[in-house]
Design a protein around this motif. Structure first.
Motif, PDB file in Angstrom:
ATOM      1  N   GLY A 175       0.815  -1.209   0.000  1.00 19.52           N
ATOM      2  CA  GLY A 175       0.000   0.000   0.000  1.00 19.52           C
ATOM      3  C   GLY A 175       0.847   1.257   0.000  1.00 19.52           C
ATOM      4  O   GLY A 175       0.522   2.239  -0.678  1.00 19.52           O
ATOM      5  N   HIS A 176       1.941   1.231   0.757  1.00 17.77           N
ATOM      6  CA  HIS A 176       2.844   2.385   0.800  1.00 17.77           C
ATOM      7  C   HIS A 176       3.382   2.699  -0.588  1.00 17.77           C
ATOM      8  O   HIS A 176       3.466   3.869  -0.985  1.00 17.77           O
ATOM      9  CB  HIS A 176       3.989   2.083   1.766  1.00 17.77           C
ATOM     10  N   PHE A 235      10.539  -7.573  -0.168  1.00 21.33           N
ATOM     11  CA  PHE A 235      10.571  -6.428   0.738  1.00 21.33           C
ATOM     12  C   PHE A 235      11.689  -5.487   0.294  1.00 21.33           C
ATOM     13  O   PHE A 235      12.691  -5.925  -0.274  1.00 21.33           O
ATOM     14  CB  PHE A 235      10.834  -6.878   2.177  1.00 21.33           C
ATOM     15  N   PRO A 236      11.538  -4.191   0.562  1.00 22.19           N
ATOM     16  CA  PRO A 236      12.593  -3.248   0.194  1.00 22.19           C
ATOM     17  C   PRO A 236      13.878  -3.526   0.970  1.00 22.19           C
ATOM     18  O   PRO A 236      13.835  -4.044   2.098  1.00 22.19           O
ATOM     19  CB  PRO A 236      12.003  -1.887   0.590  1.00 22.19           C
ATOM     20  N   LEU A 258       5.563  -7.064  -3.360  1.00 22.20           N
ATOM     21  CA  LEU A 258       5.340  -6.797  -4.782  1.00 22.20           C
ATOM     22  C   LEU A 258       4.091  -7.527  -5.270  1.00 22.20           C
ATOM     23  O   LEU A 258       3.296  -6.977  -6.039  1.00 22.20           O
ATOM     24  CB  LEU A 258       6.559  -7.214  -5.598  1.00 22.20           C
ATOM     25  N   PHE A 259       3.890  -8.752  -4.813  1.00 25.94           N
ATOM     26  CA  PHE A 259       2.678  -9.495  -5.137  1.00 25.94           C
ATOM     27  C   PHE A 259       1.464  -8.778  -4.551  1.00 25.94           C
ATOM     28  O   PHE A 259       0.428  -8.629  -5.210  1.00 25.94           O
ATOM     29  CB  PHE A 259       2.790 -10.911  -4.581  1.00 25.94           C
ATOM     30  N   GLY A 260       1.575  -8.305  -3.303  1.00 29.88           N
ATOM     31  CA  GLY A 260       0.486  -7.557  -2.683  1.00 29.88           C
ATOM     32  C   GLY A 260       0.142  -6.297  -3.446  1.00 29.88           C
ATOM     33  O   GLY A 260      -1.034  -5.928  -3.559  1.00 29.88           O
ATOM     34  N   ALA A 261       1.163  -5.627  -3.994  1.00 31.47           N
ATOM     35  CA  ALA A 261       0.900  -4.416  -4.775  1.00 31.47           C
ATOM     36  C   ALA A 261       0.114  -4.739  -6.040  1.00 31.47           C
ATOM     37  O   ALA A 261      -0.762  -3.972  -6.460  1.00 31.47           O
ATOM     38  CB  ALA A 261       2.227  -3.729  -5.130  1.00 31.47           C
ATOM     39  N   ASP A 316      10.391  -2.516 -10.364  1.00 35.67           N
ATOM     40  CA  ASP A 316      11.354  -2.042  -9.365  1.00 35.67           C
ATOM     41  C   ASP A 316      10.705  -1.152  -8.318  1.00 35.67           C
ATOM     42  O   ASP A 316      11.387  -0.384  -7.630  1.00 35.67           O
ATOM     43  CB  ASP A 316      12.488  -1.293 -10.053  1.00 35.67           C
ATOM     44  N   ALA A 317       9.386  -1.274  -8.153  1.00 35.21           N
ATOM     45  CA  ALA A 317       8.652  -0.375  -7.247  1.00 35.21           C
ATOM     46  C   ALA A 317       9.124  -0.477  -5.809  1.00 35.21           C
ATOM     47  O   ALA A 317       8.995   0.474  -5.040  1.00 35.21           O
ATOM     48  CB  ALA A 317       7.154  -0.678  -7.330  1.00 35.21           C
ATOM     49  N   LEU A 318       9.693  -1.620  -5.432  1.00 38.39           N
ATOM     50  CA  LEU A 318      10.089  -1.821  -4.037  1.00 38.39           C
ATOM     51  C   LEU A 318      11.596  -2.033  -3.891  1.00 38.39           C
ATOM     52  O   LEU A 318      12.044  -2.628  -2.918  1.00 38.39           O
ATOM     53  CB  LEU A 318       9.337  -3.023  -3.462  1.00 38.39           C
ATOM     54  N   ARG A 319      12.356  -1.528  -4.833  1.00 42.95           N
ATOM     55  CA  ARG A 319      13.807  -1.676  -4.783  1.00 42.95           C
ATOM     56  C   ARG A 319      14.502  -0.531  -4.055  1.00 42.95           C
ATOM     57  O   ARG A 319      15.692  -0.588  -3.771  1.00 42.95           O
ATOM     58  CB  ARG A 319      14.370  -1.770  -6.203  1.00 42.95           C
TER      59      ARG A 319
END
Length: 452
Positions: free
Chosen positions: A30-31, A357-358, A379-382, A397-400
């Protein structure tokens, strides 16, 4: 049906209530999407991780909040999400799991018929394992929302649930009653259910999850997230002649027990290649200095007690399913064709990155490996949140980007709100033994726990 990405949220200002929130997988998702969330989690260490990450949290029992504090929840919450504990629903073993499935189905019917909470709670106390009742909580929250004066008796707009594949039968039952019977106030939902593979959404790990996405009638047909990456196929990999050999007794990659990909997930040529462990861990980012490649990983489960049959993968493959045993995975580093030695095992930061996770996520408390293994891959949750709400799919790469931990002042404030005190738990916090499974019998001790 997969998402066609209308790229406009189906609801204004989505706000997620995350039941059984764990260390924050769905909240981190969500973040990344700028969607606020509130998590309810009973495990103290998982809450410490959440506070350190800056996530809004109630350290509480999900059932107790519904019974005693539902009216204190923010009334603007319009998305219900969660993954109840699954241990009692495995269909393996002596049939106890199948019995639990039938028990839960009967309670679902009674809840939808409007049976009183008091009567049902009294009967649920007689169950042999208290965790059996927890899978009912998302439905009970959905019903409670329609009876909440603080919300104006307004139902949730969207419901998102996920768990291990064995729980798919329960999600199918949820779907049937939500679509055909409706909540006691008459609210109905459109629902989709399927089992999805996380590596097809860019997670550097093969992990299958049973997913339910529901939208309140009038908000359009729900869709599953469209895959962005190719499914990992062990047989195709074997044909590539790209394996790493080691001068130690290891099973061949042909011995891996990797689920076959599902059909109909999009044209293969349009999808990105699945993400490997090496890609996820090689580059330095934040405090993570990067792991040298090549390496080989021997997992610690799926062997039926025989170490010689444990799964082996190289850095050019996705990880096997990350569970609470991730800290036991043995990592072998290859210096050249003739020399190999046992290297450092995965750090919690690295294990978290294999869950998507980041980097620098602030794992805290005890049993950190179990926290990592039980979490929803962010990433799956997003992807789930995006599909459920009609938003575009997140970037690979949204969580990198390294995660920025909360300051001490922020942690103290979050813990004051979640526990009742800035530096400790209080009497309102749940005790671990309140949801402990019953003592193991000689038979149950012989059974393997299913990966979360």
């Amino acid at each position: 049906m997969t998402s066609t990405a209308p790229h406009q949220s189906i609801i204004d200002k989505p706000f997620v209530l995350d039941l059984f929130a764990g260390p924050g997988g769905l909240d981190v998702a969500g973040h990344a999407l700028n969607i606020p969330s509130l998590g309810i989690e009973w495990d103290k260490s998982a809450c410490l991780t959440r506070y350190a990450a800056g996530l809004d949290t109630l350290h509480a029992d999900v059932s107790a909040v519904r019974r005693d504090a539902f009216e204190s929840l923010p009334p603007e919450i319009n998305v219900l999400a969660g993954g109840p504990p699954c241990q009692t629903y495995s269909v393996a073993g002596n049939g106890a799991g199948r019995k639990a499935l039938e028990e839960v189905k009967s309670y679902i019917a009674r809840l939808m018929a409007g049976d009183s909470d008091e009567k049902i709670d009294k009967e649920l106390k007689k169950l042999s394992d208290p965790r059996t009742a927890l899978v009912l909580e998302p439905l009970r929250y959905a019903i409670q929302a329609t009876r909440s004066p603080n919300r104006g008796n307004r139902p949730y707009d969207v419901i998102i649930l996920e768990q291990v594949p064995a729980v798919e039968a329960l999600w199918q039952r949820y779907a049937f009653v939500l679509e055909n019977i409706g909540l006691p106030d008459g609210t109905k939902y459109k629902v989709v259910v399927d089992v999805l593979d996380t590596e097809t959404y860019g997670v550097p790990q093969t992990r299958s999850r049973a997913v339910l996405i529901a939208r309140r009638e009038g908000l359009g047909e729900p869709v599953l997230p469209a895959p962005t990456h190719r499914a990992y196929e062990a047989r195709e990999w074997n044909r590539g002649n790209d394996r790493i050999s080691a001068p130690i007794h290891q099973p061949t990659l042909d011995e891996e027990n990797v689920p076959e990909p599902q059909d109909g997930r999009g044209e293969e040529e349009e999808l990105l290649h699945w993400t490997s462990m090496g890609e996820a861990l090689a580059g330095p980012v934040g405090e993570h200095l990067g792991r040298k490649t090549p390496f080989l990983v021997r997992s610690n489960y799926g062997s039926s007690g025989n170490p010689g049959r444990r799964g082996v993968r190289t850095d050019r493959q996705p990880a096997a399913t990350v569970t609470g045993r991730i800290s036991r995975f043995v990592v072998f580093e290859h210096l050249n064709d003739d020399i190999v030695h046992e290297g450092a095992r995965f750090s919690m930061n690295e294990a978290g990155m294999l869950q998507s996770f980041p980097p620098d996520y602030p794992w805290s408390g005890t049993a950190q490996a179990q926290q990592v293994g039980n979490a929803v891959p962010p990433l799956f949750g997003a992807h789930l949140l995006s599909a459920a709400l009609g938003l575009p799919a997140p970037a690979a790469d949204a969580l990198r980007t390294p995660w920025t931990p909360a300051t001490e002042e922020q942690r103290a404030k979050l813990r004051s709100q979640g526990c009742g005190a800035a530096d400790d738990c209080t009497a309102r916090c749940p005790r671990p033994e309140d949801q402990a499974p019953p003592p193991s019998t000689s038979h149950s001790r012989k059974k393997k726990a299913s990966p979360q």
